[in-house]
Design an enzyme around this catalytic site. Structure first.
Site, PDB file in Angstrom:
ATOM      1  CG  HIS A  94      -5.698  -6.284  -5.443  1.00 57.82           C
ATOM      2  ND1 HIS A  94      -6.132  -7.576  -5.301  1.00 57.82           N
ATOM      3  CD2 HIS A  94      -6.648  -5.652  -6.169  1.00 57.82           C
ATOM      4  CE1 HIS A  94      -7.291  -7.728  -5.912  1.00 57.82           C
ATOM      5  NE2 HIS A  94      -7.623  -6.581  -6.448  1.00 57.82           N
ATOM      6  CD  GLU A 145      -6.203  -5.876 -10.780  1.00 57.19           C
ATOM      7  OE1 GLU A 145      -6.913  -5.851 -11.805  1.00 57.19           O
ATOM      8  OE2 GLU A 145      -6.647  -6.129  -9.642  1.00 57.19           O
ATOM      9  CG  HIS A 163       1.894   9.222  -1.038  1.00 58.23           C
ATOM     10  ND1 HIS A 163       1.530  10.398  -0.430  1.00 58.23           N
ATOM     11  CD2 HIS A 163       2.124   8.346  -0.024  1.00 58.23           C
ATOM     12  CE1 HIS A 163       1.533  10.242   0.885  1.00 58.23           C
ATOM     13  NE2 HIS A 163       1.898   9.003   1.163  1.00 58.23           N
ATOM     14  CD  GLU A 211       5.586   9.393   2.817  1.00 58.70           C
ATOM     15  OE1 GLU A 211       6.063  10.107   3.730  1.00 58.70           O
ATOM     16  OE2 GLU A 211       4.382   9.061   2.770  1.00 58.70           O
TER      17      GLU A 211
END
Length: 353
Positions: A94, A145, A163, A211
């Site tokens: 994550h 998270e 991004h 994106e």
């Protein structure tokens, strides 16, 4: 994953228990007994000037041999560490970052980006809340998270974070949905510069960019995390050796003065990758205080930490269990200061249960 009240560990990976003892230790190199140089020097009078030269020459030879053996030992440790890193069972788990309005962000991610709220955890005694969102279960998918710290409503994203990438089957349709929900589109759908892939860019309520990449069905829609670095070759070497990632793709764009590489633990169309961007001549970036870190699963946080040190990395948290939950982790920063937390795979699964 967080480690202070400002940012707290959320979804961590677990590793099997590690036996004590030195890791990656080189084989024992037996040395013959050495003549006592002190004794020889004390009897220098018996040898005379020639004997003195003999003592000095012998000392120099002995020191050189010791240095050579030390270098051989270091080389062995490096080889063992790199070999273990390649065999380790690693996966990107994550990405952690801070937001100013958790409910607003959750609504945007679920209604506009199609994510699911997987779990939410409030820790009032430490004044923060975590929320985990993604496109599938945490034990098999890369997720975000989100961390909300009570009373903090705005963060500086900085210039270093780029991004997140999301693969969708129809970029234009997704953009229309985001617009209908009041979302911000910063780049309309169209082919990427110098290529054919249709992309678009949107921003979440806190200004984090996403994106949208037009692709066919994929098991991992949350497919990229893009960070900017100041020395691309240095970063590639670090992530290959210390993290065991594979260089999947490299593309130079001299017209726009930047180079990008994709690194990860599997192919781009089936797993999440780390996209590193080097802008010609830019060596440093402002990291702000919004983006935090990536979490990666490992079978052994202790060996992971030692391998990072051997490869010249900086370990910012020594390996061991977290107080209260006993999940074993270790943390480090890359050459540009981007933080990563490694989590024990077994402990991670237990935490999800």
């Amino acid at each position: 994953m967080t480690m202070t009240s400002s940012l707290h560990l959320a979804s961590v990976a677990a590793v099997r228990s590690v036996s004590s003892g030195r890791l990656f230790s080189a084989p024992s190199l037996r040395r013959p007994p050495l003549i006592s140089l002190r004794t020889i020097s004390q009897q220098e009078g018996f040898f005379g000037p020639k004997g003195s030269r003999f003592v000095r020459n012998f000392s120099s030879v002995e020191a050189g041999a010791a240095g050579n053996m030390a270098q051989a030992s270091i080389a062995l440790k490096q080889d063992e560490a790199l070999e273990w890193v390649k065999k380790d069972n690693r996966r990107m788990l994550h990405v952690v970052y801070r937001v100013g309005d958790l409910d607003k962000t959750i609504k945007f991610y679920t209604e506009c980006l199609g994510m699911k709220l997987l779990r939410k955890r409030d820790i009032p005694e430490e004044r923060y809340t975590n929320a985990f969102l993604g496109y599938g279960p945490e034990d098999s998918h890369f997720v975000v998270e989100l961390t909300y710290n009570y009373g903090v409503h705005q963060y500086d994203i900085g210039t270093g974070f780029g991004h997140f990438g999301i693969a969708v089957e129809d970029v234009a349709k997704t953009v229309d949905l985001i617009k209908a929900k009041g979302g911000k589109v910063t780049r309309e759908p169209g082919p990427v510069k110098g290529g054919e892939t249709v992309i678009a860019f949107v921003e979440d309520p806190d200004g984090y960019k996403f994106e949208l990449l037009e692709r066919g069905p994929t098991p991992e829609p949350l497919c990229q995390v893009m960070l900017r670095v100041g020395d691309l070759d240095r970063s590639i070497t670090f992530y290959e050796k210390a993290f065991g990632m594979e260089l999947l793709r490299k593309k130079d764009n001299p017209e726009n003065k930047y180079t990008v590489v994709m690194m990860g633990y599997g192919p781009e169309d089936k797993s999440t990758v780390l996209e590193l961007t080097y802008n010609y001549g830019v060596k440093e970036y402002n990291k702000g205080n919004g983006y935090a870190q990536i979490a990666i699963g490992t079978d052994d946080v202790y060996k992971t930490a030692e391998a990072i040190k051997i490869c010249g990395g900086q370990v910012t948290r020594e390996p061991g269990p977290l107080p209260g939950i006993n999940t074993k982790i270790t943390a480090c920063v890359d050459p540009d200061g981007w933080k990563t937390v490694f989590v024990d795979n077994i402990d991670f699964v237990k935490e999800l249960e």
